[in-house]
Design a protein around this motif. Sequence first.
Motif, PDB file in Angstrom:
ATOM      1  N   ARG A 204       0.848  -1.183   0.000  1.00 35.43           N
ATOM      2  CA  ARG A 204       0.000   0.000   0.000  1.00 35.43           C
ATOM      3  C   ARG A 204       0.884   1.234   0.000  1.00 35.43           C
ATOM      4  NH1 ARG A 204      -2.960   0.741   4.687  1.00 35.43           N
ATOM      5  NH2 ARG A 204      -4.489   1.983   3.588  1.00 35.43           N
ATOM      6  N   VAL A 205       0.356   2.333  -0.512  1.00 33.38           N
ATOM      7  CA  VAL A 205       1.111   3.583  -0.522  1.00 33.38           C
ATOM      8  C   VAL A 205       0.203   4.727  -0.085  1.00 33.38           C
ATOM      9  CG1 VAL A 205       2.697   2.849  -2.345  1.00 33.38           C
ATOM     10  CG2 VAL A 205       0.607   4.085  -2.959  1.00 33.38           C
ATOM     11  N   SER A 216      -4.323   7.298  -1.066  1.00 38.10           N
ATOM     12  CA  SER A 216      -3.880   6.224  -0.193  1.00 38.10           C
ATOM     13  C   SER A 216      -4.625   4.952  -0.556  1.00 38.10           C
ATOM     14  CB  SER A 216      -4.122   6.574   1.277  1.00 38.10           C
ATOM     15  OG  SER A 216      -3.542   5.592   2.125  1.00 38.10           O
ATOM     16  N   GLY A 217      -3.908   3.857  -0.658  1.00 39.05           N
ATOM     17  CA  GLY A 217      -4.532   2.578  -0.979  1.00 39.05           C
ATOM     18  C   GLY A 217      -3.520   1.611  -1.550  1.00 39.05           C
ATOM     19  N   THR A 218      -3.988   0.454  -1.991  1.00 36.12           N
ATOM     20  CA  THR A 218      -3.092  -0.503  -2.639  1.00 36.12           C
ATOM     21  C   THR A 218      -2.729   0.028  -4.022  1.00 36.12           C
ATOM     22  OG1 THR A 218      -4.856  -1.765  -3.706  1.00 36.12           O
ATOM     23  CG2 THR A 218      -4.272  -2.387  -1.440  1.00 36.12           C
ATOM     24  N   LEU A 222      -5.033   2.219  -6.704  1.00 32.12           N
ATOM     25  CA  LEU A 222      -4.642   3.545  -7.173  1.00 32.12           C
ATOM     26  C   LEU A 222      -4.397   3.579  -8.671  1.00 32.12           C
ATOM     27  CD1 LEU A 222      -2.289   4.743  -4.299  1.00 32.12           C
ATOM     28  CD2 LEU A 222      -4.735   5.092  -4.598  1.00 32.12           C
ATOM     29  N   ARG A 223      -4.037   2.443  -9.248  1.00 30.81           N
ATOM     30  CA  ARG A 223      -3.813   2.427 -10.694  1.00 30.81           C
ATOM     31  C   ARG A 223      -5.099   2.687 -11.468  1.00 30.81           C
ATOM     32  NH1 ARG A 223       0.355  -1.953  -9.862  1.00 30.81           N
ATOM     33  NH2 ARG A 223       2.338  -0.966 -10.394  1.00 30.81           N
TER      34      ARG A 223
END
Length: 310
Positions: A204-205, A216-218, A222-223
């Motif tokens: 996650r970022v 924010s999320g995996t 986010l892609r």
Amino acid sequence: MTTVISTRGLQKHFGRTIALDGLDFSVEAGEIHGFLGPNGAGKSTTIRILLGLARATGGEATLFGRDPWTDAADLHRRVAYVPGDVALWPNFSGGEAIDLLTRLRGGMTDKTAYRERKERLLEVFQLDPKKKGRAYSKGNRQKVALVAAFATPAELYVLDEPTSGLDPLMEQVFNREIDRVARDGATVLLSSHILSEVEELCERVTIIRAGEVVESGTLAELRHLTRTEIAFVHDPAKEAAVAALPGTHDLVIDEGRVRFTVDSDRVADFLPDLGRLGVQGLTVAPPSLEDLFLRHYGDELAPVEEEARA
């Protein structure tokens, strides 16, 4: 899952300067979490608050459910920290510095196990522990901090630009050590400018800008916020049909290939259309973390690029 790091409405002011402006993010137990943003975004300020080295102006920050400002001494026994710019005692050898940092964390309870871990890490990081701190290069000072962090097991690793000064070979050694501690159940907060490093390691970022979270999320989640590039061999007879495809962006025909982008969550919708067109040499390039990062910071580069063109 257990939340290891949590901030809610976190604020930090330095006089009139606002470093953090309502920061909300969390890190769950056992995950490797990327913490991204350029210089001045508030990453290091957040980390200093989490380590109890700075006091928040407002909001809340917890580590293992406890206040890092009031419970710093107990929490530090569970945390390993590596800064991006390591300063060592000039007259201590690297080995002495590692031992002292380990004692400060209370990691000498099993001296045999510690010695074995330390020797292995010195070998894989190719560090000479007999040299004095004043004789080390920036990269070797960084290695001292990394060996000290990994030599004693921790529940949480807080890493602020940890590979600064390391060559590509040592970066791969670092990546393997992160994989190892993660397999052992540790949690990792990795702040880095190296997007490929974060993309390789992190599940996650969180991306911050001006002291606030913007994404924010995996990485998979986010892609979907970015676009995927589709390319194939150019057939002049089908150019009009390609141009008529709905939802395409940035269509380019160059050197015998067609390139365009589509919203990442609509890629599957395009594949039947491309099949009916009988395209050849098809490539589908998923968006990178760099694409996602530039989505939020590309406007800061525009004036520089405009000046360069002028």
